[in-house]
Design a protein around this motif. Structure first.
Motif, PDB file in Angstrom:
ATOM      1  N   TRP A 136     -75.325   5.897 -16.660  1.00 28.12           N
ATOM      2  CA  TRP A 136     -75.828   6.828 -15.645  1.00 28.12           C
ATOM      3  C   TRP A 136     -74.755   7.146 -14.607  1.00 28.12           C
ATOM      4  O   TRP A 136     -74.564   8.294 -14.210  1.00 28.12           O
ATOM      5  CB  TRP A 136     -77.060   6.242 -14.959  1.00 28.12           C
ATOM      6  CG  TRP A 136     -78.340   6.560 -15.655  1.00 28.12           C
ATOM      7  CD1 TRP A 136     -79.106   5.737 -16.439  1.00 28.12           C
ATOM      8  CD2 TRP A 136     -79.012   7.834 -15.665  1.00 28.12           C
ATOM      9  NE1 TRP A 136     -80.197   6.403 -16.927  1.00 28.12           N
ATOM     10  CE2 TRP A 136     -80.176   7.697 -16.469  1.00 28.12           C
ATOM     11  CE3 TRP A 136     -78.740   9.073 -15.092  1.00 28.12           C
ATOM     12  CZ2 TRP A 136     -81.057   8.736 -16.693  1.00 28.12           C
ATOM     13  CZ3 TRP A 136     -79.613  10.119 -15.314  1.00 28.12           C
ATOM     14  CH2 TRP A 136     -80.764   9.947 -16.109  1.00 28.12           C
ATOM     15  N   ARG A 137     -74.055   6.104 -14.176  1.00 29.77           N
ATOM     16  CA  ARG A 137     -73.000   6.297 -13.187  1.00 29.77           C
ATOM     17  C   ARG A 137     -71.915   7.226 -13.724  1.00 29.77           C
ATOM     18  O   ARG A 137     -71.474   8.152 -13.045  1.00 29.77           O
ATOM     19  CB  ARG A 137     -72.391   4.932 -12.844  1.00 29.77           C
ATOM     20  CG  ARG A 137     -71.335   4.966 -11.757  1.00 29.77           C
ATOM     21  CD  ARG A 137     -70.496   3.720 -11.768  1.00 29.77           C
ATOM     22  NE  ARG A 137     -69.661   3.671 -12.966  1.00 29.77           N
ATOM     23  CZ  ARG A 137     -68.660   2.796 -13.134  1.00 29.77           C
ATOM     24  NH1 ARG A 137     -68.422   1.898 -12.200  1.00 29.77           N
ATOM     25  NH2 ARG A 137     -67.937   2.808 -14.240  1.00 29.77           N
ATOM     26  N   ASP A 138     -71.504   6.990 -14.969  1.00 33.50           N
ATOM     27  CA  ASP A 138     -70.466   7.820 -15.579  1.00 33.50           C
ATOM     28  C   ASP A 138     -70.936   9.262 -15.744  1.00 33.50           C
ATOM     29  O   ASP A 138     -70.161  10.209 -15.567  1.00 33.50           O
ATOM     30  CB  ASP A 138     -70.072   7.248 -16.937  1.00 33.50           C
ATOM     31  CG  ASP A 138     -69.303   5.933 -16.808  1.00 33.50           C
ATOM     32  OD1 ASP A 138     -68.895   5.610 -15.685  1.00 33.50           O
ATOM     33  OD2 ASP A 138     -69.122   5.251 -17.828  1.00 33.50           O
ATOM     34  N   ALA A 139     -72.217   9.428 -16.096  1.00 39.84           N
ATOM     35  CA  ALA A 139     -72.753  10.778 -16.288  1.00 39.84           C
ATOM     36  C   ALA A 139     -72.747  11.556 -14.979  1.00 39.84           C
ATOM     37  O   ALA A 139     -72.380  12.734 -14.937  1.00 39.84           O
ATOM     38  CB  ALA A 139     -74.167  10.708 -16.866  1.00 39.84           C
ATOM     39  N   PHE A 145     -67.307  15.803 -11.296  1.00 40.08           N
ATOM     40  CA  PHE A 145     -65.915  16.123 -11.633  1.00 40.08           C
ATOM     41  C   PHE A 145     -65.790  17.551 -12.157  1.00 40.08           C
ATOM     42  O   PHE A 145     -64.933  18.322 -11.711  1.00 40.08           O
ATOM     43  CB  PHE A 145     -65.415  15.120 -12.673  1.00 40.08           C
ATOM     44  CG  PHE A 145     -63.989  15.323 -13.091  1.00 40.08           C
ATOM     45  CD1 PHE A 145     -62.947  14.857 -12.312  1.00 40.08           C
ATOM     46  CD2 PHE A 145     -63.681  15.968 -14.284  1.00 40.08           C
ATOM     47  CE1 PHE A 145     -61.628  15.036 -12.689  1.00 40.08           C
ATOM     48  CE2 PHE A 145     -62.365  16.152 -14.678  1.00 40.08           C
ATOM     49  CZ  PHE A 145     -61.338  15.680 -13.882  1.00 40.08           C
ATOM     50  N   HIS A 146     -66.653  17.923 -13.076  1.00 42.20           N
ATOM     51  CA  HIS A 146     -66.526  19.217 -13.740  1.00 42.20           C
ATOM     52  C   HIS A 146     -67.071  20.377 -12.906  1.00 42.20           C
ATOM     53  O   HIS A 146     -66.791  21.539 -13.209  1.00 42.20           O
ATOM     54  CB  HIS A 146     -67.220  19.175 -15.098  1.00 42.20           C
ATOM     55  CG  HIS A 146     -66.520  18.279 -16.084  1.00 42.20           C
ATOM     56  ND1 HIS A 146     -65.269  18.551 -16.577  1.00 42.20           N
ATOM     57  CD2 HIS A 146     -66.892  17.096 -16.637  1.00 42.20           C
ATOM     58  CE1 HIS A 146     -64.900  17.590 -17.405  1.00 42.20           C
ATOM     59  NE2 HIS A 146     -65.857  16.700 -17.472  1.00 42.20           N
ATOM     60  N   THR A 147     -67.824  20.081 -11.849  1.00 43.62           N
ATOM     61  CA  THR A 147     -68.308  21.148 -10.975  1.00 43.62           C
ATOM     62  C   THR A 147     -67.405  21.355  -9.766  1.00 43.62           C
ATOM     63  O   THR A 147     -67.692  22.191  -8.904  1.00 43.62           O
ATOM     64  CB  THR A 147     -69.736  20.845 -10.496  1.00 43.62           C
ATOM     65  OG1 THR A 147     -69.766  19.548  -9.866  1.00 43.62           O
ATOM     66  CG2 THR A 147     -70.715  20.865 -11.664  1.00 43.62           C
ATOM     67  N   GLY A 148     -66.307  20.578  -9.676  1.00 43.13           N
ATOM     68  CA  GLY A 148     -65.358  20.776  -8.582  1.00 43.13           C
ATOM     69  C   GLY A 148     -65.726  20.087  -7.289  1.00 43.13           C
ATOM     70  O   GLY A 148     -65.069  20.303  -6.264  1.00 43.13           O
ATOM     71  N   VAL A 149     -66.749  19.233  -7.308  1.00 45.29           N
ATOM     72  CA  VAL A 149     -67.172  18.551  -6.074  1.00 45.29           C
ATOM     73  C   VAL A 149     -66.065  17.642  -5.548  1.00 45.29           C
ATOM     74  O   VAL A 149     -65.881  17.509  -4.330  1.00 45.29           O
ATOM     75  CB  VAL A 149     -68.467  17.756  -6.322  1.00 45.29           C
ATOM     76  CG1 VAL A 149     -68.801  16.873  -5.122  1.00 45.29           C
ATOM     77  CG2 VAL A 149     -69.615  18.706  -6.626  1.00 45.29           C
ATOM     78  N   PHE A 150     -65.298  17.020  -6.457  1.00 43.68           N
ATOM     79  CA  PHE A 150     -64.258  16.101  -6.002  1.00 43.68           C
ATOM     80  C   PHE A 150     -63.174  16.820  -5.204  1.00 43.68           C
ATOM     81  O   PHE A 150     -62.562  16.243  -4.304  1.00 43.68           O
ATOM     82  CB  PHE A 150     -63.635  15.383  -7.194  1.00 43.68           C
ATOM     83  CG  PHE A 150     -64.555  14.362  -7.831  1.00 43.68           C
ATOM     84  CD1 PHE A 150     -65.613  13.818  -7.125  1.00 43.68           C
ATOM     85  CD2 PHE A 150     -64.358  13.954  -9.133  1.00 43.68           C
ATOM     86  CE1 PHE A 150     -66.461  12.899  -7.698  1.00 43.68           C
ATOM     87  CE2 PHE A 150     -65.200  13.027  -9.723  1.00 43.68           C
ATOM     88  CZ  PHE A 150     -66.255  12.494  -9.009  1.00 43.68           C
ATOM     89  N   ARG A 151     -62.908  18.081  -5.539  1.00 46.58           N
ATOM     90  CA  ARG A 151     -61.932  18.835  -4.740  1.00 46.58           C
ATOM     91  C   ARG A 151     -62.428  19.001  -3.305  1.00 46.58           C
ATOM     92  O   ARG A 151     -61.659  18.897  -2.346  1.00 46.58           O
ATOM     93  CB  ARG A 151     -61.699  20.210  -5.374  1.00 46.58           C
ATOM     94  CG  ARG A 151     -60.850  20.187  -6.636  1.00 46.58           C
ATOM     95  CD  ARG A 151     -60.612  21.603  -7.136  1.00 46.58           C
ATOM     96  NE  ARG A 151     -59.762  21.636  -8.310  1.00 46.58           N
ATOM     97  CZ  ARG A 151     -58.437  21.677  -8.267  1.00 46.58           C
ATOM     98  NH1 ARG A 151     -57.825  21.703  -7.094  1.00 46.58           N
ATOM     99  NH2 ARG A 151     -57.726  21.720  -9.377  1.00 46.58           N
ATOM    100  N   ILE A 152     -63.722  19.259  -3.183  1.00 46.71           N
ATOM    101  CA  ILE A 152     -64.315  19.389  -1.846  1.00 46.71           C
ATOM    102  C   ILE A 152     -64.240  18.061  -1.098  1.00 46.71           C
ATOM    103  O   ILE A 152     -63.888  18.009   0.088  1.00 46.71           O
ATOM    104  CB  ILE A 152     -65.775  19.877  -1.952  1.00 46.71           C
ATOM    105  CG1 ILE A 152     -65.819  21.254  -2.623  1.00 46.71           C
ATOM    106  CG2 ILE A 152     -66.435  19.918  -0.587  1.00 46.71           C
ATOM    107  CD1 ILE A 152     -67.226  21.747  -2.931  1.00 46.71           C
TER     108      ILE A 152
END
Length: 401
Positions: free
Chosen positions: A26-29, A35-42
């Motif tokens: 669940w954590r990895d999902a 990651f793929h929606t760009g939240v980490f860049r924000i």
């Protein structure tokens, strides 16, 4: 010291392992979606201006961070999937993805430059340095091409005796002994008589980690005696011990490629368990051997295992007297200007089993302030050494090496 007999597995433990695996999935999902929606860049942009601090009541509070960079030191052990070290596995492709991500998203510094900026702050952004402990041979075959490709400086900390002799460190021998132990039960005396069920590779590695955890609390002479007695009862397969450490020729080649080498003592003891004369030998001789063999100054040091109980405080004057510039722990967290370079925090987030979780942990660390596990006990299978392989389901959550 040890005797064997057969027994059955414990269903309750299997259930616990299953629950833990489900939580990890669940954590990895969730991390993959972010990651793929760009939240980490924000989040990375957000962490430039704000950080989370713990209040006196233990609550996390969002506050504006000071206008200076944070420094994250990554700690790896091996790059590869087969053989010793049994406590650590990292696929080549995942390591390359991590290095590509770090190079694209952060400033990447050598350990020399990182220490320089901690001592004399500049106005650069957050930065990452890459380090490896123990000097396993796959660093030459698997890590070096990636570091060269992405022009990433790195520091490798070597236990000098293992490089001189080609013999793996003592904790690797304990892991291997438990792997090949011929029975499914082990009775052994640690701090008290203990009974372990060796019903799977995971259980065997967890048992080895627990034994090493105990040995790290003993005076080093007693630890050596214990290991010698233990090995008298188990025949270790020599083919699994050969050609596991870097050679001096490989080390000199890597040095010419810009890789820096530092000391990890002579024999990889828990530094806090050494006498003053042992401290002087482990710190001064390892530095002398490295400098004579490589021809370059060896000014960086990494505490074996690296948790507070393993480091102690007695080594500091020996480090200063012998001309070391820094000493790295395995206490999780970031470093900031003005922090003590003789107690550098290092993170083993490279043990995460996906690029998305690696990215998540980097963001988490830069958003946080200071140490994340200053009271933790070190046995990270990074051997006991840092972080074990529990995340992949293969190894125990040991302590660092």
């Amino acid at each position: 010291m040890a005797k064997s007999q057969t027994s059955a597995a414990l269903p309750r433990q299997q259930s616990a392992d299953s629950d833990g695996g489900q939580r990890l999935r669940w954590r990895d999902a969730v991390a993959a979606v972010l990651f793929h929606t760009g939240v980490f860049r924000i989040l990375q942009f957000f962490s430039r201006y704000f950080e989370l601090k713990e209040s006196n009541r233990g609550r996390l509070l969002l506050s504006r961070r000071e206008a200076h960079p944070k420094f994250l030191v990554l700690c790896y052990h091996r790059i590869g999937m087969k053989g010793i070290p049994l406590f650590s596995e990292l696929p080549n492709a995942l390591f390359e993805a991590q290095m590509r991500y770090v190079r694209r998203r952060y400033r990447v510094l050598s350990l020399d430059d990182l220490c320089g900026e901690m001592e004399k702050p500049c106005h650069g952004g957050d930065a990452v340095a890459v380090t490896f402990d123990d000097g396993y041979r796959d660093l030459y075959s698997n890590a070096l091409p990636v570091l060269r490709k992405y022009q990433i400086p790195a520091t490798i900390f070597l236990p000098s005796v293992s490089i001189e002799t080609g013999q793996v460190p003592w904790y690797d021998r304990v892991f291997l002994a438990l792997k090949v132990f011929p029975k499914d039960d082990l009775e052994i005396v640690l701090d008290r008589p203990r009974h372990f069920q060796l019903v799977s590779l995971k259980a065997r590695l967890e048992t080895a980690a627990e034994i090493i955890q105990y040995l790290r609390t003993l005076p080093d002479d007693r630890r050596r005696e214990y290991c010698a007695a233990f090995e008298e009862q188990i025949i270790l397969p020599q083919d699994e011990l050969r050609d596991r450490m870097l050679s001096w020729e490989q080390i000199r080649t890597m040095s010419r490629e810009g890789i820096t080498f530092g000391s990890h003592t002579m024999t990889h003891p828990a530094v806090s368990q050494l006498t003053e004369s042992q401290l002087e030998t482990e710190l001064s001789e390892s530095k002398r051997v490295l400098e004579n063999r490589i021809g370059n100054p060896a000014v960086h040091f990494a505490y074996p295992f690296g948790k507070p109980a393993d480091c102690g405080t007695a080594a500091l004057p020996f480090l200063v007297r012998n001309g070391y510039r820094s000493a790295a722990t395995t206490v999780e967290g970031v470093n900031e200007p003005g922090d003590n370079c003789y107690y550098l925090r290092r993170s083993q987030v490279g043990n995460e089993r996906s690029l998305s979780m690696f990215a998540f942990r980097l963001n988490q660390l830069f958003l946080s302030s200071g140490a994340q596990d200053s009271t933790a006990t070190y046995l990270g299978a990074a051997p006991v050494l840092g972080e074990p392989l529990t995340k992949s389901g293969h190894t125990p959550r040991a302590t660092n090496a």
